[in-house]
Design an enzyme around this catalytic site. Structure first.
Site, mmCIF file in Angstrom:
data_model
loop_
_atom_site.group_PDB
_atom_site.id
_atom_site.type_symbol
_atom_site.label_atom_id
_atom_site.label_comp_id
_atom_site.label_asym_id
_atom_site.label_seq_id
_atom_site.Cartn_x
_atom_site.Cartn_y
_atom_site.Cartn_z
ATOM 1 N N SER A 1 0.698 -1.324 0.078
ATOM 2 C CA SER A 1 0.050 0.151 -0.027
ATOM 3 C C SER A 1 0.968 1.098 -0.049
ATOM 4 C CB SER A 1 -0.590 0.066 1.103
ATOM 5 O OG SER A 1 -1.693 1.390 1.280
ATOM 6 N N LYS B 1 -13.670 -3.877 1.602
ATOM 7 C CA LYS B 1 -14.454 -2.607 1.224
ATOM 8 C C LYS B 1 -15.928 -3.081 1.309
ATOM 9 C CE LYS B 1 -11.068 -0.560 -2.040
ATOM 10 N NZ LYS B 1 -11.072 0.233 -3.257
ATOM 11 N N ASP C 1 -13.416 6.560 -3.989
ATOM 12 C CA ASP C 1 -12.875 6.237 -5.092
ATOM 13 C C ASP C 1 -13.608 6.967 -6.472
ATOM 14 O OD1 ASP C 1 -10.940 4.483 -4.548
ATOM 15 O OD2 ASP C 1 -12.076 2.741 -4.556
ATOM 16 N N THR D 1 -16.540 -11.570 -17.613
ATOM 17 C CA THR D 1 -17.750 -12.317 -17.193
ATOM 18 C C THR D 1 -18.923 -11.219 -17.380
ATOM 19 O OG1 THR D 1 -16.263 -13.125 -15.643
ATOM 20 C CG2 THR D 1 -18.553 -13.686 -15.316
ATOM 21 N N TYR E 1 -1.841 1.298 -11.566
ATOM 22 C CA TYR E 1 -0.862 2.442 -11.308
ATOM 23 C C TYR E 1 0.683 1.849 -11.230
ATOM 24 C CZ TYR E 1 -2.177 1.488 -6.448
ATOM 25 O OH TYR E 1 -2.651 0.736 -5.322
HETATM 26 P P1 NAP Z 1 -12.124 -6.751 -8.716
HETATM 27 O O1 NAP Z 1 -13.303 -6.238 -7.866
HETATM 28 O O2 NAP Z 1 -11.302 -7.895 -8.236
HETATM 29 O O3 NAP Z 1 -12.380 -6.649 -10.414
HETATM 30 C C1 NAP Z 1 -11.403 -7.170 -11.208
HETATM 31 C C2 NAP Z 1 -11.744 -6.846 -12.672
HETATM 32 O O4 NAP Z 1 -10.734 -7.274 -13.425
HETATM 33 C C3 NAP Z 1 -12.890 -7.663 -12.904
HETATM 34 O O5 NAP Z 1 -13.702 -7.082 -13.794
HETATM 35 C C4 NAP Z 1 -12.298 -8.811 -13.801
HETATM 36 O O6 NAP Z 1 -13.130 -9.538 -14.809
HETATM 37 C C5 NAP Z 1 -11.167 -8.220 -14.505
HETATM 38 N N1 NAP Z 1 -10.070 -9.060 -14.799
HETATM 39 C C6 NAP Z 1 -9.365 -9.717 -13.905
HETATM 40 N N2 NAP Z 1 -8.631 -10.420 -14.566
HETATM 41 C C7 NAP Z 1 -9.013 -10.497 -16.040
HETATM 42 C C8 NAP Z 1 -8.525 -11.017 -17.170
HETATM 43 N N3 NAP Z 1 -7.458 -11.822 -17.262
HETATM 44 N N4 NAP Z 1 -9.088 -10.729 -18.219
HETATM 45 C C9 NAP Z 1 -10.161 -9.872 -18.451
HETATM 46 N N5 NAP Z 1 -10.583 -9.219 -17.367
HETATM 47 C C10 NAP Z 1 -9.830 -9.584 -16.195
HETATM 48 O O7 NAP Z 1 -11.017 -5.521 -8.468
HETATM 49 P P2 NAP Z 1 -11.282 -3.940 -8.356
HETATM 50 O O8 NAP Z 1 -11.166 -3.459 -6.886
HETATM 51 O O9 NAP Z 1 -12.278 -3.641 -9.315
HETATM 52 O O10 NAP Z 1 -9.859 -3.254 -9.035
HETATM 53 C C11 NAP Z 1 -9.448 -3.482 -10.418
HETATM 54 C C12 NAP Z 1 -8.219 -2.678 -10.611
HETATM 55 O O11 NAP Z 1 -8.293 -1.296 -10.226
HETATM 56 C C13 NAP Z 1 -7.071 -3.196 -9.756
HETATM 57 O O12 NAP Z 1 -5.950 -3.312 -10.496
HETATM 58 C C14 NAP Z 1 -6.769 -2.085 -8.603
HETATM 59 O O13 NAP Z 1 -5.665 -1.883 -8.210
HETATM 60 C C15 NAP Z 1 -7.175 -1.075 -9.542
HETATM 61 N N6 NAP Z 1 -7.683 0.192 -8.600
HETATM 62 C C16 NAP Z 1 -7.093 1.384 -8.559
HETATM 63 C C17 NAP Z 1 -7.768 2.404 -7.884
HETATM 64 C C18 NAP Z 1 -7.070 3.834 -7.876
HETATM 65 O O14 NAP Z 1 -7.243 4.802 -7.022
HETATM 66 N N7 NAP Z 1 -5.962 4.171 -8.828
HETATM 67 C C19 NAP Z 1 -8.817 2.234 -7.118
HETATM 68 C C20 NAP Z 1 -9.119 1.011 -7.093
HETATM 69 C C21 NAP Z 1 -8.651 0.163 -7.966
HETATM 70 P P3 NAP Z 1 -14.074 -10.556 -14.061
HETATM 71 O O15 NAP Z 1 -15.456 -10.330 -13.551
HETATM 72 O O16 NAP Z 1 -14.373 -11.546 -15.219
HETATM 73 O O17 NAP Z 1 -13.246 -11.652 -13.209
#
Ligand code: NAP
Length: 277
Positions: free
Chosen positions: A19, A70, A107, A159, A224
């Site tokens: 983090s 969360k 967010d 999905t 990031y």
């Molecule tokens: P999450 O709830 O686990 O969702 C993951 C997403 O990625 C789902 O839509 C999943 O699709 C997709 N995915 C994962 N592997 C994949 C693959 N091989 N091919 C296609 N789709 C794939 O995670 P989250 O909390 O939304 O976070 C997602 C990303 O955003 C992370 O990298 C996180 O670090 C980043 N993030 C950044 C910030 C920021 O402040 N910059 C804030 C929040 C999150 P499926 O539904 O098909 O599994």
């Protein structure tokens, strides 16, 4: 408030060592010459609620929560913001004088304010926004776009059932398309936003034809690490405007810091440099 006593805040998650939040909040504490500390806490699933309640009793001002807490953070709160309720998850908890827990999700705030900070002329109402992904981050981005008046939002997810569920939760205000139509859908977009974890650590990437990225589109990536993902590289080469995920991470921290430590912190280039290291 006893001013001699340091104010305390933390980030809870599992894992937590990656983090960037402690570095960011401690930078802001120093910048603002405030008496306080912000610490990382790794917590197991079965101990989450008990740990939060202990922090309330110990006089902490509040905490950030990250994966996988969360949803639990929203559930245990006494009160929550409309945004957190709408997204169905919280990343920022503030503890009140009465030892109550107030949950917010910053967010959406971070996503919008990061783009507006970089491109003040950006108008989310104009054109079609294409959101890749249907996880927690996607929910926050869609809530943000809707609250800014975006009228056309198309969600694509590997999905498709998850994207359909999201559409239902958001009162059919979005359209769902199949992931395999990514090129056609992207080609007519004004905004492309990657909310999937694809692109992290350069191991995976989004299989999009670079020519499908409109030059006039604004392309954002929530990932990031690396700072410039494969998607952002392609977009830059096309001449599109790009926004990286670090800015959103920094901006989402602002409301929590202000609530716990009493000052609105600044987003500086120096802070970005510290967080990139
Ligand atoms: P999450 O709830 O686990 O969702 C993951 C997403 O990625 C789902 O839509 C999943 O699709 C997709 N995915 C994962 N592997 C994949 C693959 N091989 N091919 C296609 N789709 C794939 O995670 P989250 O909390 O939304 O976070 C997602 C990303 O955003 C992370 O990298 C996180 O670090 C980043 N993030 C950044 C910030 C920021 O402040 N910059 C804030 C929040 C999150 P499926 O539904 O098909 O599994």
């Amino acid at each position: 408030m006893d001013e001699a006593r340091p104010r305390l805040a933390a980030v809870l998650g599992n894992p937590i060592s990656h983090s960037k939040s402690p570095r960011m909040h401690n930078y802001w504490l120093k910048q603002n010459k405030l008496n306080g500390y912000y610490i990382p806490i790794k917590v197991e699933l079965e101990d989450f609620e008990q740990t939060i309640r202990a922090l309330v009793c110990m006089g902490f001002s509040g905490v950030n929560v990250t994966i996988p807490y969360k949803l639990s953070a929203l559930e245990i709160a006494d009160e929550s913001s409309r945004t957190a309720q709408y997204i169905g998850a919280a990343n920022t908890l503030t503890f009140t004088k009465e030892n109550k827990i107030y949950a917010d999700n910053t967010d959406a705030y971070g996503f919008i304010n990061n783009i507006k900070g970089k491109y003040p002329d950006w108008n989310p109402k104009k054109g079609t926004s294409v959101v890749l992904g249907a996880g927690g981050a996607s929910r926050a981005v869609i809530a943000a776009l809707l609250s800014e008046g975006s009228e056309k939002i198309i969600v694509l997810n590997r999905t498709i059932e998850k994207a359909e569920a999201l559409k239902k939760d958001y009162d059919n205000k979005i359209t769902v398309e199949s992931w395999k139509n990514i090129n056609e859908v992207a080609a007519s977009s004004s905004n492309i936003i990657n909310t999937t974890s694809l692109g992290m650590n350069d191991e995976t990437f989004i299989a999009i034809n670079p020519k499908a990225i409109p030059k006039k589109a604004l392309v954002s990536d929530l990932v990031y690490t690396p700072l410039e993902t494969n998607l952002l590289k392609m977009a830059k080469n096309r001449g599109s405007r790009t926004v990286d995920g670090l800015g959103m991470l920094i901006h989402q921290g602002i409301p929590g810091f202000e609530a716990w430590f009493g000052q609105k912190p600044l987003v500086t280039e120096e802070l970005r440099e510290i967080l990139i290291k």
